[in-house]
Design an enzyme around this catalytic site. Structure first.
Site, PDB file in Angstrom:
ATOM      1  CG  HIS A   1      -0.353   0.201   2.529  1.00  0.00           C
ATOM      2  ND1 HIS A   1       0.356  -0.785   3.182  1.00  0.00           N
ATOM      3  CD2 HIS A   1      -0.347   1.279   3.353  1.00  0.00           C
ATOM      4  CE1 HIS A   1       0.762  -0.327   4.356  1.00  0.00           C
ATOM      5  NE2 HIS A   1       0.349   0.920   4.487  1.00  0.00           N
TER       6      HIS A   1
ATOM      7  CG  HIS B   1      -0.257   5.754   3.990  1.00  0.00           C
ATOM      8  ND1 HIS B   1      -1.601   5.501   4.155  1.00  0.00           N
ATOM      9  CD2 HIS B   1       0.392   4.781   4.670  1.00  0.00           C
ATOM     10  CE1 HIS B   1      -1.755   4.429   4.905  1.00  0.00           C
ATOM     11  NE2 HIS B   1      -0.559   3.962   5.229  1.00  0.00           N
TER      12      HIS B   1
ATOM     13  CE1 TYR C   1      12.320   2.029  -3.453  1.00  0.00           C
ATOM     14  CE2 TYR C   1      11.488   0.362  -1.944  1.00  0.00           C
ATOM     15  CZ  TYR C   1      12.325   0.733  -2.983  1.00  0.00           C
ATOM     16  OH  TYR C   1      13.155  -0.192  -3.559  1.00  0.00           O
TER      17      TYR C   1
END
Length: 174
Positions: free
Chosen positions: A60, A62, A142
């Protein structure tokens, strides 16, 4: 069918959570992270927006975005980003021959004020530590964390322990 209604505020600031299909670790592969970066660059050329914070985890991501004045169209930006990545990632397809890269929906939250903005930035940057991927926020490759350190928003040692600003707090969509 869901009763969920998206909130559209021209020039708004938004927090997003976008999840991979079945939480598969698509972004464990650095080449797929590069494809995601490429998608963001391409979409930002056509439909500008500012990424104020972002972290990409294996299953996932954000992000906190600031949209331009008069523009509230984040859904089409996400559609283009997801489409760009889906065309290039090597993954299974479903019975409709759709690549199974992303969950169909995503979570968005309108940032209400400076405290809300800071809490969401802290949440984004601490997320790799929260998920046990690294010991300190600075160690996750990342993330926009190091860029935020360069801008003087964080000390390099921030995020080695859970920040008080997000202790016991959830975004509503984990």
């Amino acid at each position: 069918m869901s009763d969920y209604r998206r909130c559209f505020i021209p020039g708004g600031c938004y927090f997003f959570t976008v999840v991979t299909f079945d939480r598969l670790p698509v972004f464990r592969d650095s080449m797929n992270v590069d494809l995601l970066r490429e998608a963001f660059r391409k979409v930002k050329v056509k439909r500008p927006f500012e990424i104020q914070a972002m972290v990409v985890l294996p299953d996932h991501l954000h992000a906190v975005w600031q949209l331009p004045d008069g523009d509230a169209d984040y859904p089409n930006r996400w559609r283009e980003i997801k489409k760009h990545v889906s065309k290039r990632v090597d993954t299974a397809t479903n019975h409709r021959r759709e690549k199974q890269v992303w969950q169909r929906r995503y979570w968005e939250h309108v940032i209400r004020n400076s405290d809300d903005w800071r809490r969401h930035l802290d949440y984004v940057h601490y997320n790799p530590v929260k998920h046990g991927l690294v010991e300190c926020a600075r160690d996750w490759p990342y993330s926009s964390f190091l860029r935020s350190v360069e801008r003087g928003m964080y000390d390099l040692a921030w995020g080695c322990t859970e920040p008080a600003s997000i202790r016991g707090w959830t975004t509503g969509y984990e």
